[in-house]
Design a protein around this motif. Sequence first.
Motif, short mmCIF file in Angstrom:
data_model
loop_
_atom_site.label_atom_id
_atom_site.label_comp_id
_atom_site.label_asym_id
_atom_site.label_seq_id
_atom_site.Cartn_x
_atom_site.Cartn_y
_atom_site.Cartn_z
N ALA A 297 112.35 59.81 59.12
CA ALA A 297 111.31 60.65 58.53
C ALA A 297 110.85 60.05 57.20
O ALA A 297 111.66 59.69 56.35
CB ALA A 297 111.85 62.07 58.31
N PHE A 298 109.54 59.94 57.05
CA PHE A 298 109.00 59.31 55.85
C PHE A 298 109.04 60.23 54.63
O PHE A 298 109.28 59.77 53.51
CB PHE A 298 107.56 58.85 56.12
CG PHE A 298 106.89 58.24 54.92
CD1 PHE A 298 107.42 57.12 54.30
CD2 PHE A 298 105.71 58.79 54.41
CE1 PHE A 298 106.80 56.54 53.21
CE2 PHE A 298 105.09 58.22 53.32
CZ PHE A 298 105.62 57.10 52.71
N GLU B 71 107.73 46.68 49.62
CA GLU B 71 107.62 47.14 50.99
C GLU B 71 108.99 47.08 51.64
O GLU B 71 109.89 46.41 51.18
CB GLU B 71 106.66 46.23 51.78
CG GLU B 71 105.23 46.42 51.36
CD GLU B 71 104.94 45.69 50.07
OE1 GLU B 71 105.32 44.52 49.91
OE2 GLU B 71 104.32 46.30 49.21
N GLU B 72 109.11 47.78 52.74
CA GLU B 72 110.35 47.77 53.51
C GLU B 72 110.66 46.36 53.97
O GLU B 72 109.84 45.71 54.61
CB GLU B 72 110.18 48.69 54.71
CG GLU B 72 111.36 48.70 55.64
CD GLU B 72 112.43 49.62 55.14
OE1 GLU B 72 113.56 49.56 55.66
OE2 GLU B 72 112.14 50.41 54.24
N ARG C 22 104.77 52.86 57.61
CA ARG C 22 104.94 52.16 58.89
C ARG C 22 106.39 51.76 59.10
O ARG C 22 106.92 51.84 60.22
CB ARG C 22 104.05 50.92 58.92
CG ARG C 22 102.56 51.20 59.02
CD ARG C 22 101.79 49.92 58.90
NE ARG C 22 100.34 50.16 58.87
CZ ARG C 22 99.46 49.26 58.44
NH1 ARG C 22 99.87 48.08 58.02
NH2 ARG C 22 98.17 49.54 58.43
N SER C 23 107.03 51.31 58.03
CA SER C 23 108.42 50.88 58.13
C SER C 23 109.33 52.04 58.53
O SER C 23 110.21 51.89 59.36
CB SER C 23 108.87 50.29 56.79
OG SER C 23 110.22 49.96 56.83
N ALA C 24 109.11 53.21 57.90
CA ALA C 24 109.91 54.37 58.27
C ALA C 24 109.69 54.74 59.74
O ALA C 24 110.63 55.10 60.45
CB ALA C 24 109.55 55.55 57.36
N GLU D 259 113.17 37.16 58.12
CA GLU D 259 111.97 36.80 57.38
C GLU D 259 111.18 38.01 56.93
O GLU D 259 110.02 37.89 56.58
CB GLU D 259 111.08 35.88 58.23
CG GLU D 259 111.76 34.53 58.47
CD GLU D 259 110.83 33.57 59.17
OE1 GLU D 259 109.84 34.04 59.78
OE2 GLU D 259 111.09 32.37 59.14
N GLU D 260 111.75 39.17 56.96
CA GLU D 260 111.15 40.38 56.40
C GLU D 260 109.74 40.64 56.94
O GLU D 260 108.76 40.54 56.24
CB GLU D 260 111.09 40.28 54.87
CG GLU D 260 112.45 40.02 54.25
CD GLU D 260 112.37 40.11 52.74
OE1 GLU D 260 112.01 41.20 52.25
OE2 GLU D 260 112.66 39.13 52.08
N PRO D 261 109.61 41.01 58.21
CA PRO D 261 108.28 41.18 58.79
C PRO D 261 107.50 42.34 58.22
O PRO D 261 106.31 42.45 58.43
CB PRO D 261 108.57 41.40 60.28
CG PRO D 261 109.95 41.96 60.33
CD PRO D 261 110.68 41.29 59.20
#
Length: 408
Positions: free
Chosen positions: A94-95, A4-5, A86-88, A10-12
């Motif tokens: 743009a995803f 994941e992104e 969601r991260s993009a 703490e890498e939410p």
Amino acid sequence: MTEEEPRRGEEPGRVGELDVLRGFALLGILLVNAQMTASPYASLGGGPTASGADRAVAWAVTALASGKFYLLFSFLFGYGFVLQRRSAHRAGTAFAPRHLRRVLGLFGLGLLHAVLLYPGDILMTYAALALVLYGLRDLAPRTALRLAAGLVLALTVLLLGYGLLTVAVTEPVTPAAYAPHAARAVAAYRGSALSVLGVHLRELPAMLRADLTYAPDMLAAFLAGLAAAKTRLVERRGRDARWLRAVIVRWLPVGLAGGVVTACCANGPLDGRWFLVGHAVDVLTAPALTASYACGLLLLVRGRAAEVLAAAGRAALTNYLTQSLVLALVFTGYGLGRYDRTGTAAVTAGCLVLYGLQLAVSRALLSRTRYGPAELLLRTITLARRPAPSGCASPAVPPGSPAPRPVP
């Protein structure tokens, strides 16, 4: 197999429970792939000279692992797809271009993996199905689950019908009857590096056809992951002990029963004609056992054990490729040439040792950096630039506590 992104600090954007599940799934993938890499008789439960212990271990691996852990990885792939989208969105990027670059990078890694190390590679199939998943990205969770169920049922009916026809019209397949083909495979895999490459290229079309056959099952797991991520299932239920126990109580008996039937068809006492019938049962019941494994792991694993598994899961792609490299060096002409010279029990014991080493190395590596080597490469391709250095990565699971999750 995807990450994941990450986020700063703490890498939410990560869900720690998913990393724990990935780390665990690596063991099942290794146990299954090792059998395929070590012997031409993997699909027949062992060769003519296999010992009772070897046959028992092969039977157990089929019942408990085959067809279960690629489903778990596929589910996690679908879940990660939603998190990446969601991260993009959070980054204002743009995803679609990101996703396309990721798919191309995954396909390229898969092609190299298949040609050089293991023709049974699944990454190319994942890459192709990821394009389909993109087209289905806006499905409502309930619709995605209905489509997934339809795909599983359709594949089950197809395999069952063809399998029963095979039982009715063909002669039994035994290890002795398979010996001429096995001898050719043994000669090729014990030969030079060029010989190994040649047999990989010859086997690749058949492996791709097999992946195409089971693509509906993988896509169904992608869609289940998509639906779960859209409802934040793991974030909501990952520490809900009552819910996790209920899933296990309901589905573990179904999954185990299906695994027993599958092993009886693939590894005896039924002969090789029943192979596809067993796989039809596996397609239908493996999700129950996979879900039970996942819930049992989240229920039981806490603290330092979860931290170790999560580190391996964060480097899942690196570990997957490393497993194939080690197996190729041990069993083919790249190295020791132990192909068809090591029993299934010994191969399985070696897998446990290798997996333990991977857990230790992954924990040491991910305590100093955010990505494993393959993850860094794939992320660079995805972003079309090298990720900014971030120093030491925060542990995915703090000692003494369950795996972390982001704030919803």
